[in-house]
Write a protein that holds these residues in place. Sequence first.
Motif, PDB file in Angstrom:
ATOM      1  N   LEU A 179       0.794  -1.323   0.048  1.00  0.00           N
ATOM      2  CA  LEU A 179      -0.079   0.025  -0.021  1.00  0.00           C
ATOM      3  C   LEU A 179       0.873   1.101   0.023  1.00  0.00           C
ATOM      4  N   TRP A 180       2.075   1.349   0.719  1.00  0.00           N
ATOM      5  CA  TRP A 180       2.774   2.487   0.891  1.00  0.00           C
ATOM      6  C   TRP A 180       3.382   2.598  -0.438  1.00  0.00           C
ATOM      7  N   VAL A 181       3.903   1.384  -1.037  1.00  0.00           N
ATOM      8  CA  VAL A 181       4.593   1.606  -2.528  1.00  0.00           C
ATOM      9  C   VAL A 181       3.677   2.163  -3.387  1.00  0.00           C
ATOM     10  N   ALA A 182       2.220   1.650  -3.294  1.00  0.00           N
ATOM     11  CA  ALA A 182       1.450   2.151  -4.393  1.00  0.00           C
ATOM     12  C   ALA A 182       1.109   3.630  -4.283  1.00  0.00           C
ATOM     13  N   MET A 183       1.209   4.201  -2.896  1.00  0.00           N
ATOM     14  CA  MET A 183       1.140   5.606  -2.908  1.00  0.00           C
ATOM     15  C   MET A 183       2.468   6.431  -3.537  1.00  0.00           C
ATOM     16  N   MET A 184       3.505   5.893  -3.147  1.00  0.00           N
ATOM     17  CA  MET A 184       4.693   6.223  -3.735  1.00  0.00           C
ATOM     18  C   MET A 184       4.869   6.264  -5.407  1.00  0.00           C
ATOM     19  N   ALA A 185       4.267   5.368  -5.860  1.00  0.00           N
ATOM     20  CA  ALA A 185       3.981   4.991  -7.242  1.00  0.00           C
ATOM     21  C   ALA A 185       3.203   6.188  -7.761  1.00  0.00           C
ATOM     22  N   ILE A 186       2.166   6.690  -7.389  1.00  0.00           N
ATOM     23  CA  ILE A 186       1.313   7.633  -7.743  1.00  0.00           C
ATOM     24  C   ILE A 186       2.031   9.133  -7.894  1.00  0.00           C
ATOM     25  N   VAL A 187       3.122   9.329  -6.681  1.00  0.00           N
ATOM     26  CA  VAL A 187       3.897  10.371  -6.565  1.00  0.00           C
ATOM     27  C   VAL A 187       4.671  10.445  -8.048  1.00  0.00           C
ATOM     28  N   TYR A 188       5.403   9.290  -8.411  1.00  0.00           N
ATOM     29  CA  TYR A 188       6.274   9.094  -9.517  1.00  0.00           C
ATOM     30  C   TYR A 188       5.457   9.458 -10.776  1.00  0.00           C
ATOM     31  N   ALA A 189       4.209   8.781 -10.633  1.00  0.00           N
ATOM     32  CA  ALA A 189       3.402   9.059 -11.814  1.00  0.00           C
ATOM     33  C   ALA A 189       3.080  10.721 -12.184  1.00  0.00           C
ATOM     34  N   LEU A 190       2.913  11.238 -11.138  1.00  0.00           N
ATOM     35  CA  LEU A 190       2.691  12.616 -11.355  1.00  0.00           C
ATOM     36  C   LEU A 190       3.724  13.477 -11.600  1.00  0.00           C
ATOM     37  N   VAL A 226       1.247   4.584 -12.933  1.00  0.00           N
ATOM     38  CA  VAL A 226      -0.182   4.289 -12.417  1.00  0.00           C
ATOM     39  C   VAL A 226      -0.573   2.933 -12.655  1.00  0.00           C
ATOM     40  N   MET A 227      -0.362   2.104 -13.417  1.00  0.00           N
ATOM     41  CA  MET A 227      -0.534   0.767 -13.445  1.00  0.00           C
ATOM     42  C   MET A 227       0.184   0.047 -12.457  1.00  0.00           C
ATOM     43  N   TRP A 228       1.293   0.549 -12.268  1.00  0.00           N
ATOM     44  CA  TRP A 228       2.139  -0.223 -11.084  1.00  0.00           C
ATOM     45  C   TRP A 228       1.542   0.012  -9.653  1.00  0.00           C
ATOM     46  N   ALA A 229       1.296   1.171  -9.529  1.00  0.00           N
ATOM     47  CA  ALA A 229       0.058   1.585  -8.282  1.00  0.00           C
ATOM     48  C   ALA A 229      -0.876   0.974  -8.161  1.00  0.00           C
ATOM     49  N   PHE A 230      -1.680   0.397  -9.268  1.00  0.00           N
ATOM     50  CA  PHE A 230      -2.735  -0.196  -9.261  1.00  0.00           C
ATOM     51  C   PHE A 230      -2.471  -1.659  -8.656  1.00  0.00           C
ATOM     52  N   LEU A 231      -1.299  -2.067  -9.143  1.00  0.00           N
ATOM     53  CA  LEU A 231      -1.164  -3.538  -9.057  1.00  0.00           C
ATOM     54  C   LEU A 231      -0.543  -3.814  -7.557  1.00  0.00           C
ATOM     55  N   TRP A 232       0.240  -2.714  -7.159  1.00  0.00           N
ATOM     56  CA  TRP A 232       0.256  -2.880  -5.676  1.00  0.00           C
ATOM     57  C   TRP A 232      -0.636  -2.790  -4.711  1.00  0.00           C
ATOM     58  N   PHE A 233      -1.456  -1.962  -5.218  1.00  0.00           N
ATOM     59  CA  PHE A 233      -2.719  -1.739  -4.430  1.00  0.00           C
ATOM     60  C   PHE A 233      -3.713  -2.969  -4.435  1.00  0.00           C
ATOM     61  N   LEU A 234      -3.697  -3.871  -5.469  1.00  0.00           N
ATOM     62  CA  LEU A 234      -4.268  -5.110  -5.652  1.00  0.00           C
ATOM     63  C   LEU A 234      -3.414  -6.098  -4.622  1.00  0.00           C
ATOM     64  N   PHE A 235      -2.178  -6.007  -4.534  1.00  0.00           N
ATOM     65  CA  PHE A 235      -1.436  -6.838  -3.483  1.00  0.00           C
ATOM     66  C   PHE A 235      -1.649  -6.485  -2.181  1.00  0.00           C
ATOM     67  N   PHE A 236      -2.113  -5.245  -2.023  1.00  0.00           N
ATOM     68  CA  PHE A 236      -2.440  -4.831  -0.392  1.00  0.00           C
ATOM     69  C   PHE A 236      -3.860  -5.424  -0.031  1.00  0.00           C
ATOM     70  N   LEU A 237      -4.477  -5.381  -1.122  1.00  0.00           N
ATOM     71  CA  LEU A 237      -6.031  -5.941  -0.769  1.00  0.00           C
ATOM     72  C   LEU A 237      -5.796  -7.612  -0.721  1.00  0.00           C
ATOM     73  N   SER A 238      -4.693  -8.138  -1.256  1.00  0.00           N
ATOM     74  CA  SER A 238      -4.698  -9.562  -1.259  1.00  0.00           C
ATOM     75  C   SER A 238      -4.098  -9.927  -0.017  1.00  0.00           C
ATOM     76  N   SER A 239      -3.018  -9.354   0.210  1.00  0.00           N
ATOM     77  CA  SER A 239      -2.120  -9.689   1.239  1.00  0.00           C
ATOM     78  C   SER A 239      -2.379  -9.107   2.582  1.00  0.00           C
ATOM     79  N   ALA A 240      -2.762  -7.938   2.939  1.00  0.00           N
ATOM     80  CA  ALA A 240      -3.073  -7.322   4.122  1.00  0.00           C
ATOM     81  C   ALA A 240      -4.654  -7.802   4.313  1.00  0.00           C
ATOM     82  N   LEU A 241      -5.518  -7.324   3.525  1.00  0.00           N
ATOM     83  CA  LEU A 241      -6.991  -7.704   3.911  1.00  0.00           C
ATOM     84  C   LEU A 241      -7.717  -8.694   3.557  1.00  0.00           C
ATOM     85  N   LYS A 242      -6.546  -9.730   2.883  1.00  0.00           N
ATOM     86  CA  LYS A 242      -7.130 -11.147   2.858  1.00  0.00           C
ATOM     87  C   LYS A 242      -8.194 -11.276   1.628  1.00  0.00           C
ATOM     88  N   LYS A 243      -8.381 -10.596   0.769  1.00  0.00           N
ATOM     89  CA  LYS A 243      -9.124 -10.546  -0.207  1.00  0.00           C
ATOM     90  C   LYS A 243      -9.012 -11.476  -1.302  1.00  0.00           C
TER      91      LYS A 243
END
Length: 207
Positions: A92-103, A119-136
């Motif tokens: 999740l933290w990396v996803a936020m950093m990726a948005i900064v890089y995109a901007l 932006v695509m990398w940020a989306f993928l890292w966010f998906l990893f957050f949902l799967s790994s941290a929130l167990k989706k």
Amino acid sequence: MGAIGLLFSGGALFLNSLMLLGKAEEKSVAFFNILVGLLQVITPVYLIITSDQSNWSMFNNGAVFLFGFTYLYLGATILKGFDSSGLGWYSLWVAMMAIVYALVFYVQENDMVNALIWVMWAFLWFLFFLSSALKKPYEAYIGRVAFVQSWVTLTLPSLFMLLDMWPIAKLQQIWTYVCVASMVYFVVEALLFVKSTKKEELLQEIV
């Protein structure tokens, strides 16, 4: 990130996508993640030491650590059997950093292609957050997204760089369309995934 680093990151993401899709064994993929992670940590350290130490050099070289630590963290989590929640919150933290890089790429460099890729990398890292941290239970969907991104954002761009084709304006324009088309695919797949999940839940309730 250098072309060689991008190339092997593409290989790691390709294997990770197959793992998520149930087509590759976890521990064998984890070992490759460790190898690529080491490459993506050692290389930027050298680049930073030998750079001009400017803010922009640090900004560019520092991006490689985002990938390196992700691969190392994932490999260690699988091999050691750790709970994946730590990896998820880091993602999740990396996803936020990726948005900064995109901007930054879009606003400061006027680089649409790299902005879309981040932006695509940020989306993928966010998906990893949902799967790994929130167990989706999104592994199948994440696997398809990762498979596409392994080629569109990493493997093919790195090959174009090695062939000295990446700076060509026409290719940049084409790749903008490729990135947008990939995003549309992710949205369509997400809608289909949600629809199929709801259908399965409804069938379970009936049974």
